[in-house]
Motif scaffolding. Structure first.
Motif, PDB file in Angstrom:
ATOM      1  N   PHE A 118       0.296   1.204 -14.361  1.00  0.00           N
ATOM      2  CA  PHE A 118      -1.121   0.571 -14.584  1.00  0.00           C
ATOM      3  C   PHE A 118      -0.810  -1.123 -14.478  1.00  0.00           C
ATOM      4  CE2 PHE A 118      -4.392  -1.191 -17.366  1.00  0.00           C
ATOM      5  CZ  PHE A 118      -5.375  -1.055 -16.452  1.00  0.00           C
ATOM      6  N   LEU A 119       0.353  -1.646 -14.847  1.00  0.00           N
ATOM      7  CA  LEU A 119       1.010  -2.695 -14.807  1.00  0.00           C
ATOM      8  C   LEU A 119       1.029  -3.322 -13.442  1.00  0.00           C
ATOM      9  CD1 LEU A 119       2.089  -5.141 -16.816  1.00  0.00           C
ATOM     10  CD2 LEU A 119       4.099  -4.258 -15.984  1.00  0.00           C
ATOM     11  N   LEU A 120       1.556  -2.626 -12.521  1.00  0.00           N
ATOM     12  CA  LEU A 120       1.955  -2.778 -11.230  1.00  0.00           C
ATOM     13  C   LEU A 120       0.509  -2.803 -10.408  1.00  0.00           C
ATOM     14  CD1 LEU A 120       3.610  -2.425  -8.644  1.00  0.00           C
ATOM     15  CD2 LEU A 120       2.937  -0.093  -8.473  1.00  0.00           C
ATOM     16  N   PHE A 121      -0.344  -2.157 -10.863  1.00  0.00           N
ATOM     17  CA  PHE A 121      -1.892  -2.451 -10.298  1.00  0.00           C
ATOM     18  C   PHE A 121      -2.511  -3.539 -10.579  1.00  0.00           C
ATOM     19  CE2 PHE A 121      -6.261  -1.215 -10.968  1.00  0.00           C
ATOM     20  CZ  PHE A 121      -6.708  -1.084  -9.503  1.00  0.00           C
ATOM     21  N   LEU A 122      -2.213  -3.860 -12.049  1.00  0.00           N
ATOM     22  CA  LEU A 122      -2.955  -5.071 -12.491  1.00  0.00           C
ATOM     23  C   LEU A 122      -2.095  -6.239 -11.481  1.00  0.00           C
ATOM     24  CD1 LEU A 122      -3.397  -4.950 -16.074  1.00  0.00           C
ATOM     25  CD2 LEU A 122      -5.228  -4.931 -14.592  1.00  0.00           C
ATOM     26  N   MET A 123      -0.870  -6.225 -11.386  1.00  0.00           N
ATOM     27  CA  MET A 123      -0.130  -7.327 -10.732  1.00  0.00           C
ATOM     28  C   MET A 123      -0.642  -7.367  -9.403  1.00  0.00           C
ATOM     29  SD  MET A 123       2.023  -8.972 -12.619  1.00  0.00           S
ATOM     30  CE  MET A 123       2.854  -9.730 -11.375  1.00  0.00           C
ATOM     31  N   LEU A 124      -0.791  -6.131  -8.683  1.00  0.00           N
ATOM     32  CA  LEU A 124      -1.383  -6.244  -7.328  1.00  0.00           C
ATOM     33  C   LEU A 124      -2.665  -6.871  -7.264  1.00  0.00           C
ATOM     34  CD1 LEU A 124       0.073  -2.829  -5.929  1.00  0.00           C
ATOM     35  CD2 LEU A 124       0.965  -5.113  -5.606  1.00  0.00           C
ATOM     36  N   LEU A 125      -3.421  -6.675  -8.183  1.00  0.00           N
ATOM     37  CA  LEU A 125      -4.886  -6.902  -8.351  1.00  0.00           C
ATOM     38  C   LEU A 125      -4.820  -8.520  -8.556  1.00  0.00           C
ATOM     39  CD1 LEU A 125      -7.476  -5.980  -8.054  1.00  0.00           C
ATOM     40  CD2 LEU A 125      -7.571  -5.690 -10.542  1.00  0.00           C
ATOM     41  N   THR A 157       5.413   5.715 -18.218  1.00  0.00           N
ATOM     42  CA  THR A 157       5.455   5.722 -16.625  1.00  0.00           C
ATOM     43  C   THR A 157       4.082   5.379 -16.062  1.00  0.00           C
ATOM     44  OG1 THR A 157       7.042   7.519 -16.657  1.00  0.00           O
ATOM     45  CG2 THR A 157       6.122   6.960 -14.388  1.00  0.00           C
ATOM     46  N   ALA A 158       3.181   5.970 -16.917  1.00  0.00           N
ATOM     47  CA  ALA A 158       1.707   5.527 -16.392  1.00  0.00           C
ATOM     48  C   ALA A 158       1.407   4.121 -16.710  1.00  0.00           C
ATOM     49  CB  ALA A 158       0.981   6.540 -17.230  1.00  0.00           C
ATOM     50  N   PHE A 176       0.765  -1.240  -0.193  1.00  0.00           N
ATOM     51  CA  PHE A 176       0.035   0.042   0.007  1.00  0.00           C
ATOM     52  C   PHE A 176       0.896   1.143   0.141  1.00  0.00           C
ATOM     53  CE2 PHE A 176      -2.497   3.146   2.229  1.00  0.00           C
ATOM     54  CZ  PHE A 176      -3.555   3.544   1.585  1.00  0.00           C
ATOM     55  N   ALA A 177       1.856   1.284   0.741  1.00  0.00           N
ATOM     56  CA  ALA A 177       2.697   2.469   1.033  1.00  0.00           C
ATOM     57  C   ALA A 177       3.602   2.763  -0.417  1.00  0.00           C
ATOM     58  CB  ALA A 177       3.863   1.971   2.089  1.00  0.00           C
ATOM     59  N   ILE A 178       3.889   1.858  -1.105  1.00  0.00           N
ATOM     60  CA  ILE A 178       4.656   2.122  -2.336  1.00  0.00           C
ATOM     61  C   ILE A 178       3.736   2.276  -3.518  1.00  0.00           C
ATOM     62  CG2 ILE A 178       6.675   1.696  -3.733  1.00  0.00           C
ATOM     63  CD1 ILE A 178       8.027   1.424  -1.622  1.00  0.00           C
ATOM     64  N   ALA A 179       2.711   1.668  -3.630  1.00  0.00           N
ATOM     65  CA  ALA A 179       1.625   1.688  -4.490  1.00  0.00           C
ATOM     66  C   ALA A 179       1.134   3.290  -4.674  1.00  0.00           C
ATOM     67  CB  ALA A 179       0.663   0.561  -4.667  1.00  0.00           C
ATOM     68  N   THR A 180       0.814   3.560  -3.423  1.00  0.00           N
ATOM     69  CA  THR A 180       0.171   5.046  -3.443  1.00  0.00           C
ATOM     70  C   THR A 180       1.236   6.039  -3.786  1.00  0.00           C
ATOM     71  OG1 THR A 180       0.538   4.873  -0.924  1.00  0.00           O
ATOM     72  CG2 THR A 180      -1.563   4.328  -1.588  1.00  0.00           C
ATOM     73  N   PHE A 181       2.465   5.740  -3.203  1.00  0.00           N
ATOM     74  CA  PHE A 181       3.608   6.685  -3.672  1.00  0.00           C
ATOM     75  C   PHE A 181       3.734   6.566  -5.213  1.00  0.00           C
ATOM     76  CE2 PHE A 181       8.325   7.217  -3.289  1.00  0.00           C
ATOM     77  CZ  PHE A 181       8.363   8.347  -2.786  1.00  0.00           C
ATOM     78  N   ALA A 182       3.661   5.723  -5.646  1.00  0.00           N
ATOM     79  CA  ALA A 182       3.848   5.341  -7.133  1.00  0.00           C
ATOM     80  C   ALA A 182       2.515   6.079  -8.076  1.00  0.00           C
ATOM     81  CB  ALA A 182       3.860   3.863  -7.737  1.00  0.00           C
ATOM     82  N   LEU A 183       1.353   5.781  -7.326  1.00  0.00           N
ATOM     83  CA  LEU A 183       0.216   6.426  -7.998  1.00  0.00           C
ATOM     84  C   LEU A 183       0.222   7.896  -8.291  1.00  0.00           C
ATOM     85  CD1 LEU A 183      -2.975   5.902  -8.480  1.00  0.00           C
ATOM     86  CD2 LEU A 183      -3.476   6.734  -6.146  1.00  0.00           C
ATOM     87  N   GLU A 231       2.847   9.809  -8.604  1.00  0.00           N
ATOM     88  CA  GLU A 231       3.699  10.037  -9.693  1.00  0.00           C
ATOM     89  C   GLU A 231       3.028   9.601 -10.980  1.00  0.00           C
ATOM     90  OE1 GLU A 231       6.903  11.606 -10.057  1.00  0.00           O
ATOM     91  OE2 GLU A 231       6.122  12.299  -7.846  1.00  0.00           O
ATOM     92  N   ALA A 232       2.468   8.560 -11.153  1.00  0.00           N
ATOM     93  CA  ALA A 232       1.713   8.238 -12.267  1.00  0.00           C
ATOM     94  C   ALA A 232       0.836   9.092 -12.809  1.00  0.00           C
ATOM     95  CB  ALA A 232       1.154   6.679 -12.050  1.00  0.00           C
ATOM     96  N   LEU A 233      -0.072   9.646 -11.870  1.00  0.00           N
ATOM     97  CA  LEU A 233      -1.057  10.540 -12.112  1.00  0.00           C
ATOM     98  C   LEU A 233      -0.551  11.920 -12.806  1.00  0.00           C
ATOM     99  CD1 LEU A 233      -3.968   9.638  -9.323  1.00  0.00           C
ATOM    100  CD2 LEU A 233      -3.776   8.958 -12.031  1.00  0.00           C
ATOM    101  N   LYS A 234       0.408  12.413 -11.882  1.00  0.00           N
ATOM    102  CA  LYS A 234       0.901  13.356 -12.509  1.00  0.00           C
ATOM    103  C   LYS A 234       1.442  13.345 -13.945  1.00  0.00           C
ATOM    104  CE  LYS A 234       5.079  15.096 -10.780  1.00  0.00           C
ATOM    105  NZ  LYS A 234       6.095  15.532  -9.594  1.00  0.00           N
ATOM    106  N   GLN A 235       2.116  12.153 -14.247  1.00  0.00           N
ATOM    107  CA  GLN A 235       2.379  12.110 -15.513  1.00  0.00           C
ATOM    108  C   GLN A 235       1.327  12.018 -16.464  1.00  0.00           C
ATOM    109  OE1 GLN A 235       5.574  12.039 -16.629  1.00  0.00           O
ATOM    110  NE2 GLN A 235       6.741  11.859 -14.755  1.00  0.00           N
ATOM    111  N   VAL A 236       0.331  11.413 -16.140  1.00  0.00           N
ATOM    112  CA  VAL A 236      -0.915  11.305 -17.079  1.00  0.00           C
ATOM    113  C   VAL A 236      -1.409  12.716 -17.252  1.00  0.00           C
ATOM    114  CG1 VAL A 236      -3.303  10.544 -17.109  1.00  0.00           C
ATOM    115  CG2 VAL A 236      -1.649   9.003 -16.395  1.00  0.00           C
ATOM    116  N   ALA A 237      -1.556  13.525 -16.133  1.00  0.00           N
ATOM    117  CA  ALA A 237      -1.847  15.057 -16.399  1.00  0.00           C
ATOM    118  C   ALA A 237      -1.157  15.526 -17.120  1.00  0.00           C
ATOM    119  CB  ALA A 237      -1.954  15.516 -14.807  1.00  0.00           C
TER     120      ALA A 237
END
Lengths: 240, 307, 288
Positions: C268-275, C263-264, B109-116, B118-124
């Motif tokens: 997303f891949l990470l997310f799928l893996m966790l799921l 990066t995105a 959870f800690a790192i997935a949110t950390f990465a989230l 950043e990833a959303l920033k890239q998307v934006a």
């Protein structure tokens, strides 16, 4: 119809077959003992029954309903509750709060009802003096009772007791047995896992014996102690 | 209970009229303090109570800002609707992220949110046709400064009040049980996974609202501003300073840190993060219960058996 | 053709991914510590190489022992005197703590070295050769080979040396290890040192073909996490598998979209893996 049945349940951890098709059946009001040497699969069996582990084979039914694959908390709410081998109180919560959580979630009681209920249960198990202490600060024997009290607060029909008497003195064991008798008299069926033979034999009406993940014997306590395979597998090692 | 209620109402009334007595510069400081109390209280409600650490809360200020921005600027929807939608958008993202990660060890959870975040920033940044990318978005409709103050005061009060309510009701005991021992909590009937997800989505909802309001208040935002990792950092340290898992902790932590920041000013920003980092390490090493609580406990040690 | 080129680039990149993720995986596997400051170990390794190159004109590849040693010492000291204080506390304490360490290292570096991106240009920078129409830069190839060698070396060390076996025993059961006479705190410090050391080497390698700047760490931390989840948290050979997969995905998706999208997509891949498969492709990661 049996209250709780497990039918050829198996569980693997990688290459290790922790349970190889074990079955048991518990009648309403009964006390069933499960014995076996360390590593024979007793705790794993409990964990599979209560949904902590996912079974790799076999099925478990409770009141005629298949519960294999259900989550631990759902199974608890149906009335099948486990106590842990290593007593795990919510250490920074008080003794009362520990039991209170069981009433709130396990039985879905209101705050007031759950609190009253928790007081009653703590009175019954003999922890009335320490209700407001943090549960991390009480001794082992008390923790065992707290573990039991927390299970009782969930309003169980069956309690699975995983070595609830381990590490207790003979006098404390007698006290615990008496308490369990009382709980059973109130209509709660029990499955008791113990390493301490004396404890199980004193209370169980029927006993199954596990060794290396298999059921090697079952019967009344008398039958079991005289069973040759049991003596070899289990008593043999202790009495050698 | 009723005395507490009266005290609360009096306090709320005093705070609500405070800007009239103390206008100008102080209004913006007070506004920003309540904004941070709101954010820190959200972080604390999830992370302080369950023990799952979110290192990407800025994802929700960002999602909130962009949802509101897109709805208001591109679709010309009213502010109130957009802000509410911002909260819901953030809550939806939280549901999607919480579902897989909150089943696993807290580390995931800690790192997935950390990465989230950043990833959303890239998307934006990349999805410029929707978000204007790095150029950023500008709000044409804004509220009056006083209104922002009242909104933040109300929202932070709401989150702190909600925390108090949860602490004393069923959910709070469930969350604390999860924090102590998740397996044992499940054994006594706590539906741990769902309870965590609900709490997470609830806090994300408020973070989304606060984030969208703040973007609107400032009038202009770009991905770097609203997905800034420092937003998360501040939420963490404010909770940590005040005491994680306490109702009032984030209020102390946020006020303290924001005032210090205000006194030390912009000059200080370069050293600021170093000092914040050192404070985190030192607090964890020596005062894991939070600074405020450690000091309080020292004062009332003899009687301190109850909590 | 373009696709095969992207594939080759991805595999070459995957080697270095594997290298800088192995240390992360090791530290998590042994101590359950999620090192949020992981990227800063890469950044410090990269700066070690940069300064040795800039001041002493050392070839980037000859600086590897320095970054290994320097980061080992830093990692050892951090664990010994800071993180060890919370190893018996709930794991979240260690996350917040490494988060603090991340802030300190990144921002001290920023104060000391400014935010300017720096590059190392050697006589062979940009040189490459063609193999069946595919361009292979020398630096990337050497980097790839060194990465494989170091990950292999780490694996060997864990399985065949005395210290390695002590590390493994400690990872499996801390209390048991203590009973067997292993100094757990010492082993933790060595493990963190080892993890930081090889990550520092990865930083040195990265420095030979990427910008070096104080803020460079964060994306690496995130990539390392993705790699490790793909391969299975705490399972060292998994870092290799995850690294190669992610390298290829990153490189191909950069070709098709842009690097921002890549990066995105990674996330997303990470997310799928966790799921669907939280224990990683190998199924050997530590999950609960």
């Amino acid at each position: 119809m049996s209250l709780l049945t497990a039918d050829s349940v198996s569980k693997n951890f990688g290459a290790l077959n922790a349970l190889k098709g074990v079955g048991l059946s518990l009648e309403s009001g009964q006390v069933l003992g499960v014995i076996g040497p360390n590593g024979s699969g007793k705790t794993t069996l409990f964990n599979v029954i209560t949904g902590v582990y996912k079974a790799d084979g076999g099925k478990v039914t409770f009141e005629g309903r298949r519960i294999t694959g259900m989550a631990t908390h759902e199974i608890c709410r149906l009335g099948l509750v486990k106590t842990s081998q290593i007593a795990k109180p919510f250490a920074r919560m008080t003794v009362l709060e520990n039991v209170f959580v069981g009433g709130l979630y396990g039985r879905g009681l209101s705050l007031t009802r759950a609190r009253e209920d928790a007081y009653e249960i703590l009175e019954m198990v003999g922890l009335a003096d320490v209700v407001h202490q943090p549960s991390g600060s009480i001794n082992v024997a008390m923790r065992r009772r707290l573990e039991l009290a927390r299970a009782l607060a969930c309003g169980p029909k069956v309690i699975l007791l995983d070595e609830n008497m381990a590490g207790l003195t003979p006098a404390e064991i007698d006290g615990a047995l008496e308490l369990l008798h009382g709980i059973n008299k109130n209509g709660v069926s029990l499955v008791v896992v113990e390493h301490v033979m004396q404890a199980v034999m004193g209370i169980s009406e029927y006993v199954i014996v596990l060794d290396y993940g298999e059921k090697i014997a079952e019967g009344t306590p008398d039958e079991v102690v005289n069973n040759r395979r049991v003596i070899e597998a289990y008593l043999g090692e202790e009495y050698a | 209970m009723s005395r507490g209620l009266v005290t609360g109402l009096v306090l709320a009334a005093v705070l609500a009229v405070l800007p009239f007595v103390w206008p100008g510069y102080h209004l913006s400081l007070l506004t920003i303090i309540f904004y941070w109390i709101g954010l820190a209280a959200c972080w604390n409600l999830m992370c302080g109570y369950t023990g799952y650490i979110d290192f990407g809360s800025a994802a929700y200020t960002g999602v909130g800002a962009y949802v509101a921005g897109i709805l208001m600027i591109r679709l010309h929807l009213p502010l109130a609707v957009s802000i509410l939608a911002a909260g819901m958008g953030a809550a939806l993202v939280a549901l999607a992220v919480g579902w897989p990660t909150l089943r696993l060890r807290g580390a995931y959870f800690a790192i997935a949110t950390f990465a989230l975040a950043e990833a959303l920033k890239q998307v934006a940044e990349e999805w410029a046709s929707l978000t204007e990318g790095g150029i950023g978005m500008t709000f044409t409709i804004r509220l009056d400064e006083m209104t922002y103050y009242w909104l933040y005061l109300g929202l932070s009060g709401l989150v702190v009040g909600l925390t108090w309510w949860i602490e004393h009701h069923k959910h709070g005991y469930g969350l604390k049980a999860i924090h102590e021992d998740e397996e044992a909590a499940a054994q006594v009937g706590v539906g741990t996974h769902v309870l965590k997800i609900k709490t997470y989505a609830l806090t994300a909802f408020f973070i989304g609202i606060l984030g969208s309001l703040e973007a609107n208040r400032l009038g202009y935002f770009k991905p770097d501003d609203v997905f800034d990792v420092h937003i998360t950092i501040k939420m963490v340290i404010m909770s940590l300073l005040g005491g994680m898992g306490t109702v009032i902790g984030p209020v102390f932590g946020a006020s303290f840190l924001q005032i210090i920041e205000d006194i030390l000013g912009a000059e200080f920003i370069n050293y600021y993060l170093v000092i914040v980092g050192v404070i985190i390490v030192v607090v964890i090493m020596f005062m894991p219960n939070g600074v405020a609580r450690t000091i309080l406990l020292r004062f009332k040690k003899p009687a301190g058996a109850e909590k | 053709m373009l696709f095969i080129q992207a594939l080759t680039n991805g595999i070459l990149l995957g080697g270095i991914y594997a290298l800088y993720s192995a240390g992360f995986s090791l530290i998590f596997g042994v101590m359950g510590v999620v090192n949020i400051a992981h990227g800063e170990m890469i950044m410090l390794g990269a700066f070690t190489t940069y300064w040795l190159f800039e001041i002493l004109r050392l070839d980037p590849f000859t600086t590897l022992p320095f970054s290994l040693f320097g980061l080992f010492v830093l990692g050892y000291l951090l664990q010994r005197f800071v993180i060890n204080r919370v190893v018996d506390a709930p794991p979240i304490m260690s996350y917040i703590m490494t988060f603090g360490i991340h802030l300190v290292l990144a921002n001290v570096a920023l104060l000391a070295w400014t935010a300017d991106p720096r590059t190392i240009t050697t006589s062979y920078s940009g040189a490459n050769f063609k193999l069946m129409g595919i361009t292979i830069p020398y630096i990337k190839l050497i980097t790839f080979l060194i990465s494989l060698a170091v990950v292999g070396g780490l694996y060997w060390l864990l399985h065949h040396s005395r210290t390695g076996r002590a590390i493994q025993a400690t990872a499996q059961d801390r209390r048991m290890a203590r009973l067997m006479g292993i100094n757990v705190r010492q082993i933790y410090a060595v493990t963190f040192g080892l993890g930081a050391g090889i990550t520092g080497m990865a930083g040195s390698l990265v420095a030979s073909f990427r910008h070096v700047e104080p803020a460079m760490g964060l994306p690496y931390t995130i990539t390392a996490f993705c790699v490790v989840v793909l391969g299975g948290m705490g399972y060292i050979p998994g870092a290799l598998i995850g690294g190669l997969i992610l390298g290829v995905i990153g490189s191909v998706s950069t070709m098709v979209f842009t690097s921002g999208w890549s990066t995105a997509i990674t996330f997303f891949l990470l997310f799928l893996m966790l799921l669907f498969r939280p224990a990683g492709i190998t199924g050997r990661g530590i999950v609960e």
